[in-house]
Design an enzyme around this catalytic site. Sequence first.
Site, short mmCIF file in Angstrom:
data_model
loop_
_atom_site.label_atom_id
_atom_site.label_comp_id
_atom_site.label_asym_id
_atom_site.label_seq_id
_atom_site.Cartn_x
_atom_site.Cartn_y
_atom_site.Cartn_z
N LYS A 11 0.82 -1.22 0.00
CA LYS A 11 0.00 0.00 0.00
C LYS A 11 0.85 1.26 0.00
O LYS A 11 0.59 2.20 0.77
CB LYS A 11 -0.98 -0.02 1.18
CG LYS A 11 -1.97 -1.19 1.12
CD LYS A 11 -3.07 -1.10 2.15
CE LYS A 11 -4.15 -2.15 1.94
NZ LYS A 11 -3.68 -3.54 2.10
N ARG A 12 1.82 1.33 -0.88
CA ARG A 12 2.71 2.47 -0.90
C ARG A 12 2.10 3.65 -1.65
O ARG A 12 1.34 3.46 -2.60
CB ARG A 12 4.04 2.09 -1.57
CG ARG A 12 4.87 1.12 -0.72
CD ARG A 12 5.26 1.74 0.61
NE ARG A 12 6.17 0.90 1.36
CZ ARG A 12 5.83 0.11 2.39
NH1 ARG A 12 4.58 0.04 2.79
NH2 ARG A 12 6.75 -0.60 3.01
#
Lengths: 342, 342
Positions: B120-121
Amino acid sequence: MSGEGAAGAWPAGGKNLANFGDRLDRAARDKKSVAVVGIDPTLALMPPALAERAASGPDGLYSALSDFCLGIVLAVADLVPAVKPNLAFFEAFGLPGLSVYQSLCLAAANQGLLVIGDVKRGDIGSTAAAYAAGLLDRPRPEPDRPPGLGGRERLQRDTGALLGPHDALTLNPYLGSDSVQPFLERGCGRGQGFFVLVKTSNPSSAELQDLRLDGGGTVAERAAGLARDWGRDKIGASGLSAVGAVVGATHPAELGRFRELMPDSPFLVPGYGAQGGSAAAAAGAFRADGSGAVVNASRSVIQAWKREGRPDDWRGAARRAVQAMNRDLASALRAAGKGDWL
Amino acid sequence: MSGEGAAGAWPAGGKNLANFGDRLDRAARDKKSVAVVGIDPTLALMPPALAERAASGPDGLYSALSDFCLGIVLAVADLVPAVKPNLAFFEAFGLPGLSVYQSLCLAAANQGLLVIGDVKRGDIGSTAAAYAAGLLDRPRPEPDRPPGLGGRERLQRDTGALLGPHDALTLNPYLGSDSVQPFLERGCGRGQGFFVLVKTSNPSSAELQDLRLDGGGTVAERAAGLARDWGRDKIGASGLSAVGAVVGATHPAELGRFRELMPDSPFLVPGYGAQGGSAAAAAGAFRADGSGAVVNASRSVIQAWKREGRPDDWRGAARRAVQAMNRDLASALRAAGKGDWL
């Protein structure tokens, strides 16, 4: 100023740990500085001798990256209230990089600096709880550490199983309250704080954050409202909450508006320096008394040796860059009628 | 179906590496499964004997966590096209956890599984480039590895400096295009893919993602449009792009609508199982021919031993849970007229 949850009402748990908003305010006043140094190392930003050593293999990487990051910390420790390492840059160097991240956080804490972990986390509740444990608990020394370990291994063992220590973290609001609450629950009661990404400094932040909503306002303004709500019962004696916001200095027209929307929130203002934001622009992020915000510069400090043409004195160059930044911000705040304490 | 960038037009660079959309499609057809196993370990989800060992100290933690995660991988490897470890759960165990993350990714890749790194960058461009390096480059064995190292140290040295290998990553869209492009540029040309968080499975996803925009649509729908744009020139022979979307099974009414908005995007559908999403709900995520989506279950698989009351056979219980999930999804897709190939 704050209504419910004002001075003294928090923390309730017995332990008289300061509120993060208060801690940040006190640290800025102690240092007479509202600057934060972002530590975002890449080989290209390191002086050639260190970059060469870093490229020589894992041991060289570990030692050169440590030398660079800890050197920057020591060079600026008496000049600023906080440092902000961005975990991404350390993750890019893999496990040796993460070991350096830990040693950097520990060294900064030992120097009395607040450590803002720029991790931009945002995940569903059960996962957020896992992140909160890994990022907010204090690394524990291992009592059974065998003697004689050196370098990377020693640091890993010294710092135990967790990343940090962190005084504050950045959080992404896209998943909403249940992605944020586990962090607040774990950290706020022991003086840790959070900066919610509201309006970021990058050019494409407009694509989602500036969308206008049916009924008025923008997505970023709604994120500001959420962040204010999350911090409403976490306001300390300084009038500042433990829950703050990231609002970029690259959007000067909006900084004042976000300050109005979030009167109790400490702002972390990125974008000064290499990204083009000015001190005059950043001044809009501060409250009328000059409190309530810190301004981050990363590349313009850690690669100041390039501008000076002095790779041999990268520590001194970083120090001079921070001193100039402090003067620049103090002057801009005074010009805005906010900076007489600086 | 796809207009520009259709089959054969990509990759252009000479190397004939498959498109991630094609790779995912082929893996699902090979395994006759559209299920993904999320590997999100906590002490509470591990059988008591392993949890006890994990709590005994860093070496016990490393060995028990490895045994559990690699045991799950081996138990399900022939049943599913992909696994999805969530880096947060490993980060919560600190550096030993990250070592296990690496060994898990390597073991899964060796078993022919696709590895979807749930990270989830989302960060500004220069930082995204750093993350992309750390998360997308392939871990390199060190040629000069000294003999005789064991356990944690050996794995770190075997896998070199980076996290992974990853075939795909999840990305947060809140910062817009310049936070995503560095990943696409680094990964898509060598067959790696991305799932952009569009509509997440958690209850508070509504707070920002469901906001209605001035001019129509929601924030999540706009994120869907961005994700589709990012993937438009990365569509493979299967008609699927290397850039997909995360759309939760907990929002059945919306799955079909997002499928219409993103006809070429592979969907990663979380929320099945422990989070309450059903196979019938998830069926809406698939294209008319039953392609284009994979459905993730984490807790319901890795702690299936609890439901069966068989802590001694946690591998078998995980395997049976995945077999039941495969049957459940195949039946729901057939009921929706999409699943004759399953």
